[in-house]
Structures are given as C-alpha cells and as structure tokens.
Design an enzyme around this catalytic site. Structure first.
Site, short mmCIF file in Angstrom:
data_model
loop_
_atom_site.label_atom_id
_atom_site.label_comp_id
_atom_site.label_asym_id
_atom_site.label_seq_id
_atom_site.Cartn_x
_atom_site.Cartn_y
_atom_site.Cartn_z
CG ASN A 80 36.36 31.63 46.13
OD1 ASN A 80 37.08 31.29 47.06
ND2 ASN A 80 36.83 31.94 44.93
CE LYS B 249 37.66 35.90 44.76
NZ LYS B 249 37.92 36.45 43.47
CG HIS C 20 38.93 30.73 41.17
ND1 HIS C 20 39.59 31.89 40.84
CD2 HIS C 20 37.70 31.12 41.61
CE1 HIS C 20 38.79 32.92 41.07
NE2 HIS C 20 37.64 32.48 41.53
CD GLU D 239 40.91 35.10 42.18
OE1 GLU D 239 40.92 34.43 43.23
OE2 GLU D 239 40.11 36.04 41.97
CD GLU E 153 34.08 32.00 39.13
OE1 GLU E 153 33.41 32.57 39.98
OE2 GLU E 153 35.26 31.68 39.32
N GLY F 254 35.97 40.06 40.40
CA GLY F 254 36.54 41.09 41.27
C GLY F 254 36.65 42.45 40.62
CB SER G 4 31.29 41.53 39.59
OG SER G 4 32.70 41.74 39.59
C1 PEP Z 1 35.16 34.34 42.44
O1 PEP Z 1 36.09 34.47 43.20
O2 PEP Z 1 34.90 33.22 42.00
C2 PEP Z 1 34.36 35.52 42.10
C3 PEP Z 1 33.38 35.37 41.26
O3 PEP Z 1 34.71 36.70 42.69
P1 PEP Z 1 33.85 38.07 42.68
O4 PEP Z 1 32.43 37.71 43.04
O5 PEP Z 1 34.49 38.92 43.72
O6 PEP Z 1 33.94 38.63 41.31
#
Ligand code: PEP
Length: 243
Positions: free
Chosen positions: A10, A12, A94, A96, A163, A169, A205
C-alpha cells in the site's frame, strides 16, 4: 485447506510518474517468480502507467473506491474505474481513511459491496487503537468492526486485513502470537461455513526483519505492507519470506 498467501503493498499518498518502473526493480530484486500472490496498490494516478508494463504475476489494486457506481461525486473513483485499468482488488476501510475521512463501518461495507459489484475483491481493514488493546478490548472491538464492515459474499471473494492502528507506520508490530490470536478470532467470527477459504492478512510495520515470523502463523495469510513496500529490495525480502 491451504490458502495461497497474499503480500500487498500500500503506497498510500506516495509515488510519482518517475516511479512507474517499480515492477522492473521489484522483479530484479526477486530474481524469480514469487511463491505467493503479490499485489501493488499505488496511487490511482500511477495505475494505468504501471498496468501497461508489469509482469503478469504482479496484481494491481486501488487504495479506496466510492460506494456509488458512478455519477456526480467529484473527486471520487469508482470500483468500475479501478477494474477498467486492470485492478483486481481494492483496499477499503483503511484506518487512515476511517480517521482522516470519518469513514464508518456502514460506509466501508457499502464500498466493499461496490467493489464486489464491479468484480473486484475488497480488502477490508480492521484494527484496534492502543487504548483499546491496553484496556483488553481489542478482540471485541475488532470482531465487531469486522462484522459491521462485512458485505455478504463467499469467503474467497474478499480479503480481511487485520491492522492494529498503533502498529501502522510506527515501527511497532503485533507479536506473531497476538496477531495469530486475532486472526483466529476473526476467522471464528466469519458468518458463513467457508471460513477456511477466508484470507486474513496482517498489516502494521511489517518489514524484512519481522515478516517471516508473522507469515509462519497458521492463520496469517499474508501481509499488507505500507512503508516497506516503497523500497523494492525490502518489499522483495518480505515476499521471499513466504515459504
Ligand atoms: C498500511 O498502510 O496498511 C501499513 C500497514 O503501513 P506500514 O507497513 O507502514 O505500517
């Protein structure tokens, strides 16, 4: 039943036209065809460019879609538009988007239905906040978010991404045991009799150093990777962690 693992990137709100050659860099870093499904979700501006020059094994997906099929919705992108440029998947809900755009479970479900109607597989994201984990409510929160965001469909037509919000992040990752326990709880809550076909991927992460121990868990069917998917070498090492 053995579920084929899925590693999804992803991007983003990252990526410009100069990044269109990412698939070539990823192929070079991998050196051979991956042993799992690999999906890339770049920004919508790059989808047609990447679709025009990518290996067949690399799947493309959107990061969001509108709940409506078409019409007067300035700035939105429909699921049919994503399918039209070669997507097979779309991320919905998501954290975000839930946080930045106030997306509710009801809206996420409507987006997942729109995706299915356009022939896409929705990747429905769920996850608890740090407060919810620390107060022992994580499983109840995630399972209720999952059930409220879920469209009616066969298990092999959808992907769930667990998640934890506190892991996205941040460099903090759920332990493989905690993630496995949550995936098991999500699978147990699936309303149909085909839960064994449901792919549940972990995000938060994930990186080359922790991917293998997460991906070895019996109910972790892959990863949704943010930051590490921007670097072909790192993304390739995560993909290679699938044994
Ligand atoms: C995500 O954006 O779904 C995500 C898991 O980001 P990151 O791997 O950077 O934590």
């Amino acid at each position: 039943m053995t579920r084929r693992k899925l590693v999804a990137g992803n991007w983003k709100m990252n990526g410009l036209v100069k990044d269109r050659d990412f698939p070539k860099a990823l192929s070079d870093a991998l050196g051979e065809e991956p042993r799992c499904d690999v999906l890339l979700c770049p920004p919508v501006t790059l989808l047609p460019l990447i679709a025009a020059d990518k290996p067949d094994w690399l799947l493309l997906g959107g990061q969001d879609c509108a709940p409506q099929a078409s019409g007067a919705h300035t700035g939105d992108v429909s699921a049919a538009m994503l399918a039209d440029v070669g997507c097979m998947h779309v991320i919905v809900g998501h954290s975000e988007r839930r946080a930045d755009h106030g997306e509710t479970n009801q809206l996420v479900k409507a987006k997942a239905i729109a995706a299915l109607d356009a022939g896409l597989r929705p990747i429905v994201c769920v996850g608890e906040t740090l407060d919810e984990r620390e107060s022992g409510e994580a499983e109840a929160v995630v399972v209720s978010q999952f059930l409220a965001s879920l469209p009616e469909c066969a298990a092999d037509k959808i992907v769930i991404a667990y998640e934890p919000v506190w892991a996205i992040g941040t460099g903090r990752t759920a332990t493989p045991e905690d993630a496995q326990a949550m995936h098991d709880a999500i699978r147990a809550a699936w309303p149909g009799d085909d839960a064994a076909a449901l792919r549940i991927v972990y995000g938060g992460s994930m990186n080359p150093g922790n991917a293998e121990s997460l991906l070895q868990q019996s109910d972790i069917d892959g990863g949704l990777v943010g930051g590490a998917s921007l670097k072909p070498q790192d993304f390739a090492r995560i993909i290679q962690s699938v044994r």
